[in-house]
Design a protein around this motif. Structure first.
Motif, PDB file in Angstrom:
ATOM      1  N   VAL A   1      -8.347   1.614   6.427  1.00 55.41           N
ATOM      2  CA  VAL A   1      -7.833   2.959   6.151  1.00 55.41           C
ATOM      3  C   VAL A   1      -8.149   3.892   7.319  1.00 55.41           C
ATOM      4  N   ALA A   2      -9.349   3.819   7.853  1.00 56.55           N
ATOM      5  CA  ALA A   2      -9.709   4.651   9.001  1.00 56.55           C
ATOM      6  C   ALA A   2      -8.810   4.357  10.204  1.00 56.55           C
ATOM      7  N   ARG A   3      -8.522   3.089  10.427  1.00 54.42           N
ATOM      8  CA  ARG A   3      -7.639   2.689  11.533  1.00 54.42           C
ATOM      9  C   ARG A   3      -6.227   3.239  11.327  1.00 54.42           C
ATOM     10  N   ILE A   4      -5.714   3.116  10.109  1.00 54.55           N
ATOM     11  CA  ILE A   4      -4.369   3.629   9.800  1.00 54.55           C
ATOM     12  C   ILE A   4      -4.290   5.116  10.109  1.00 54.55           C
ATOM     13  N   TRP A   5      -5.271   5.878   9.628  1.00 56.59           N
ATOM     14  CA  TRP A   5      -5.236   7.330   9.820  1.00 56.59           C
ATOM     15  C   TRP A   5      -5.496   7.724  11.270  1.00 56.59           C
ATOM     16  N   ALA A   6      -6.364   7.023  11.956  1.00 56.81           N
ATOM     17  CA  ALA A   6      -6.623   7.335  13.362  1.00 56.81           C
ATOM     18  C   ALA A   6      -5.376   7.097  14.210  1.00 56.81           C
ATOM     19  N   ASN A   7      -4.623   6.061  13.878  1.00 58.08           N
ATOM     20  CA  ASN A   7      -3.390   5.772  14.613  1.00 58.08           C
ATOM     21  C   ASN A   7      -2.261   6.709  14.230  1.00 58.08           C
ATOM     22  N   ALA A   8      -2.143   7.015  12.951  1.00 58.24           N
ATOM     23  CA  ALA A   8      -1.039   7.859  12.471  1.00 58.24           C
ATOM     24  C   ALA A   8      -1.259   9.329  12.798  1.00 58.24           C
ATOM     25  N   ARG A   9      -2.511   9.764  12.776  1.00 56.50           N
ATOM     26  CA  ARG A   9      -2.828  11.183  12.990  1.00 56.50           C
ATOM     27  C   ARG A   9      -3.990  11.323  13.971  1.00 56.50           C
ATOM     28  N   PRO A  10      -3.747  11.036  15.251  1.00 56.60           N
ATOM     29  CA  PRO A  10      -4.831  11.133  16.234  1.00 56.60           C
ATOM     30  C   PRO A  10      -5.366  12.552  16.400  1.00 56.60           C
ATOM     31  N   ASP A  11      -4.649  13.540  15.875  1.00 55.11           N
ATOM     32  CA  ASP A  11      -5.098  14.929  15.961  1.00 55.11           C
ATOM     33  C   ASP A  11      -6.215  15.260  14.974  1.00 55.11           C
ATOM     34  N   LEU A  12      -6.401  14.424  13.959  1.00 57.13           N
ATOM     35  CA  LEU A  12      -7.394  14.718  12.923  1.00 57.13           C
ATOM     36  C   LEU A  12      -8.820  14.520  13.421  1.00 57.13           C
ATOM     37  N   ASP A  13      -9.707  15.342  12.915  1.00 54.81           N
ATOM     38  CA  ASP A  13     -11.142  15.153  13.098  1.00 54.81           C
ATOM     39  C   ASP A  13     -11.621  14.417  11.850  1.00 54.81           C
ATOM     40  N   ILE A  14     -11.748  13.097  11.937  1.00 50.34           N
ATOM     41  CA  ILE A  14     -12.060  12.271  10.764  1.00 50.34           C
ATOM     42  C   ILE A  14     -13.566  12.117  10.618  1.00 50.34           C
ATOM     43  N   ILE A  15     -14.035  12.386   9.418  1.00 49.54           N
ATOM     44  CA  ILE A  15     -15.440  12.204   9.079  1.00 49.54           C
ATOM     45  C   ILE A  15     -15.523  11.096   8.031  1.00 49.54           C
ATOM     46  N   ILE A  16     -16.346  10.106   8.287  1.00 43.15           N
ATOM     47  CA  ILE A  16     -16.527   8.972   7.376  1.00 43.15           C
ATOM     48  C   ILE A  16     -17.695   9.269   6.440  1.00 43.15           C
ATOM     49  N   CYS A  17     -17.451   9.109   5.150  1.00 43.18           N
ATOM     50  CA  CYS A  17     -18.482   9.337   4.130  1.00 43.18           C
ATOM     51  C   CYS A  17     -19.000   7.979   3.649  1.00 43.18           C
ATOM     52  N   ALA A  18     -20.282   7.750   3.858  1.00 39.41           N
ATOM     53  CA  ALA A  18     -20.877   6.459   3.508  1.00 39.41           C
ATOM     54  C   ALA A  18     -21.460   6.473   2.101  1.00 39.41           C
ATOM     55  N   ASP A  19     -21.292   5.377   1.389  1.00 34.39           N
ATOM     56  CA  ASP A  19     -22.052   5.120   0.168  1.00 34.39           C
ATOM     57  C   ASP A  19     -23.316   4.390   0.608  1.00 34.39           C
ATOM     58  N   ASP A  20     -24.464   4.993   0.385  1.00 37.84           N
ATOM     59  CA  ASP A  20     -25.709   4.368   0.792  1.00 37.84           C
ATOM     60  C   ASP A  20     -26.193   3.460  -0.329  1.00 37.84           C
ATOM     61  N   ASP A  21     -25.863   2.192  -0.227  1.00 38.58           N
ATOM     62  CA  ASP A  21     -26.199   1.192  -1.249  1.00 38.58           C
ATOM     63  C   ASP A  21     -27.554   0.549  -0.947  1.00 38.58           C
TER      64      ASP A  21
END
Length: 85
Positions: free
Chosen positions: A47-67
């Motif tokens: 999903v991150a790859r799809i969005w980074a390629n489709a919308r390179p203008d976005l500032d993407i922040i990844i939210c981790a589940d700390d398991d």
């Protein structure tokens, strides 16, 4: 497979990507920025790859589940992989 929570309103805005719908809905409500639920740890990097390629203008922040309670911290590893995608 993913779903968008909130709305994109401009180029160059911040967007969050994480595992679960409820978590990402809470992130959207707290920040006002659109969030993307990947639905599983295994799907986050794709999903991150799809969005980074489709919308390179976005500032993407990844939210981790700390398991950390699991023998292998799947959520944190998935978030790290997604951040590199």
């Amino acid at each position: 497979l993913f779903t968008i929570i909130g709305q994109f309103s401009r180029r160059g805005e911040t967007a969050y990507i994480g595992e679960g719908y409820a978590t990402m809905a809470a992130v959207c409500a707290a920040t006002g920025y659109p969030s993307i639920a990947a639905f599983s740890a295994k799907n986050m990097a794709a999903v991150a790859r799809i969005w980074a390629n489709a919308r390179p203008d976005l500032d993407i922040i990844i939210c981790a589940d700390d398991d950390q309670h699991l023998p292998e911290n799947v959520g944190l590893k998935a978030a790290e992989a997604a951040a590199l995608a």
